[in-house]
Design a protein around this motif. Structure first.
Motif, PDB file in Angstrom:
ATOM      1  N   ARG A  38      -3.838  -4.513  11.757  1.00 49.15           N
ATOM      2  CA  ARG A  38      -3.796  -3.734  10.507  1.00 49.15           C
ATOM      3  C   ARG A  38      -3.933  -4.677   9.315  1.00 49.15           C
ATOM      4  N   VAL A  39      -4.500  -4.542   8.365  1.00 50.57           N
ATOM      5  CA  VAL A  39      -4.611  -5.357   7.085  1.00 50.57           C
ATOM      6  C   VAL A  39      -4.068  -4.367   6.171  1.00 50.57           C
ATOM      7  N   LEU A  40      -2.656  -5.071   5.743  1.00 54.33           N
ATOM      8  CA  LEU A  40      -1.987  -4.488   4.565  1.00 54.33           C
ATOM      9  C   LEU A  40      -2.351  -4.857   3.250  1.00 54.33           C
ATOM     10  N   ARG A  41      -2.153  -4.116   2.327  1.00 56.08           N
ATOM     11  CA  ARG A  41      -2.483  -4.650   0.991  1.00 56.08           C
ATOM     12  C   ARG A  41      -1.409  -4.701   0.054  1.00 56.08           C
ATOM     13  N   ASN A  42      -0.826  -5.488  -0.407  1.00 56.70           N
ATOM     14  CA  ASN A  42       0.421  -5.619  -1.493  1.00 56.70           C
ATOM     15  C   ASN A  42      -0.487  -5.825  -2.714  1.00 56.70           C
ATOM     16  N   MET A  43      -0.620  -4.744  -3.620  1.00 55.69           N
ATOM     17  CA  MET A  43      -1.361  -4.812  -4.839  1.00 55.69           C
ATOM     18  C   MET A  43      -0.490  -5.520  -5.887  1.00 55.69           C
ATOM     19  N   GLU A  44       0.902  -5.422  -5.868  1.00 55.33           N
ATOM     20  CA  GLU A  44       1.701  -6.088  -6.817  1.00 55.33           C
ATOM     21  C   GLU A  44       1.443  -7.589  -6.660  1.00 55.33           C
TER      22      GLU A  44
END
Length: 72
Positions: A38-44
């Motif tokens: 899974r590729v998790l995205r941390n927008m912050e």
């Protein structure tokens, strides 16, 4: 010796191709929900974080298809 998969998070762009390739290899369908990665995205922080499930058999298909060379 067991197989290993090393992911360079700094090279990951978050394209999620690895998720599609993994699910196709494992189940014969393009379904990221059935992927071991899974590729998790941390927008912050503006980063993508690849996470590998314990069910991964380290076949290397995700690394083989990574256009950024994030996996090896």
């Amino acid at each position: 010796m067991g197989k290993t998969l090393i992911v360079d998070g700094e090279k990951c762009t978050g394209c999620q191709i690895c998720e599609l390739i993994c699910s196709m290899h494992r189940t014969g369908e393009y379904n990221p929900q059935k992927s071991c990665i899974r590729v998790l995205r941390n927008m912050e922080l503006d980063v993508s974080i690849p996470v590998i499930a314990t069910t991964c058999d380290f076949c290397g298909k995700c690394a083989e298809w990574c256009f950024q060379g994030a996996g090896s």
